[in-house]
Design a protein around this motif. Structure first.
Motif, PDB file in Angstrom:
ATOM      1  N   TYR A  74       0.814  -1.209   0.000  1.00  0.00           N
ATOM      2  CA  TYR A  74       0.000   0.000   0.000  1.00  0.00           C
ATOM      3  C   TYR A  74       0.857   1.273   0.000  1.00  0.00           C
ATOM      4  O   TYR A  74       0.513   2.267  -0.619  1.00  0.00           O
ATOM      5  N   TYR A  75       1.987   1.228   0.672  1.00  0.00           N
ATOM      6  CA  TYR A  75       2.833   2.414   0.790  1.00  0.00           C
ATOM      7  C   TYR A  75       3.822   2.497  -0.370  1.00  0.00           C
ATOM      8  O   TYR A  75       4.330   1.482  -0.845  1.00  0.00           O
ATOM      9  N   ALA A  76       4.094   3.721  -0.813  1.00  0.00           N
ATOM     10  CA  ALA A  76       4.939   3.948  -1.994  1.00  0.00           C
ATOM     11  C   ALA A  76       6.304   3.265  -1.861  1.00  0.00           C
ATOM     12  O   ALA A  76       6.803   2.686  -2.829  1.00  0.00           O
ATOM     13  N   GLU A  77       6.885   3.299  -0.673  1.00  0.00           N
ATOM     14  CA  GLU A  77       8.206   2.687  -0.501  1.00  0.00           C
ATOM     15  C   GLU A  77       8.150   1.163  -0.670  1.00  0.00           C
ATOM     16  O   GLU A  77       9.140   0.547  -1.065  1.00  0.00           O
ATOM     17  N   GLU A  78       7.002   0.560  -0.406  1.00  0.00           N
ATOM     18  CA  GLU A  78       6.872  -0.884  -0.603  1.00  0.00           C
ATOM     19  C   GLU A  78       6.898  -1.249  -2.086  1.00  0.00           C
ATOM     20  O   GLU A  78       7.423  -2.288  -2.465  1.00  0.00           O
ATOM     21  N   LYS A  99      -1.129  -2.267  -5.157  1.00  0.00           N
ATOM     22  CA  LYS A  99      -1.215  -1.831  -3.767  1.00  0.00           C
ATOM     23  C   LYS A  99      -1.695  -2.925  -2.820  1.00  0.00           C
ATOM     24  O   LYS A  99      -1.252  -3.002  -1.683  1.00  0.00           O
TER      25      LYS A  99
END
Length: 121
Positions: A21-25, A72
């Motif tokens: 879900y998070y951009a860094e992931e 995501k």
């Protein structure tokens, strides 16, 4: 009359994938384990041939194709794997797919999250 049901399964297929879900992931990726079970009526075959069964390499290839895509939510990957199997193998009576995310980013010392989806004809 009794029916024999055969199950072909892949357990703990490990993928490092851009899912989260998070951009860094999406940038760094996460580690996942994929489990797939496909059950269908068994027919006794007189020949010991791969063509008489469901080749689990095909199941692995489906999972590998889905897991390399950026997304995501794990739920969408589980759904795509399940739908692909159901559409490709119309003889499947039951399909179970689960994806486990190893060490999700919610601060636990050691935890996994798991999403599962099942289909029954």
């Amino acid at each position: 009359m009794a029916t024999r049901i055969q199950t072909i399964a892949i357990n703990d297929a490990r993928f490092y994938a851009p899912v989260g879900y998070y951009a860094e992931e999406i940038v760094t990726g996460n580690e996942f384990l994929v489990d797939i079970e496909v059950s269908y009526p068994y027919k006794v075959h007189s020949q010991d041939e791969l063509t008489n069964t469901l080749n689990y390499e095909q199941l692995y290839a489906i999972a590998a194709d889905v897991m390399k895509q950026k997304r995501k939510l794990i739920e969408s990957a589980v759904e795509e794997i399940l739908e692909t199997i159901v559409n490709q193998f119309d003889f499947a009576e039951q399909v179970n797919v689960s994806i486990t995310k190893i060490n999700p980013l919610f601060g636990g010392d050691r935890a996994n999250s798991r999403i599962a989806l099942s289909y029954t004809k």
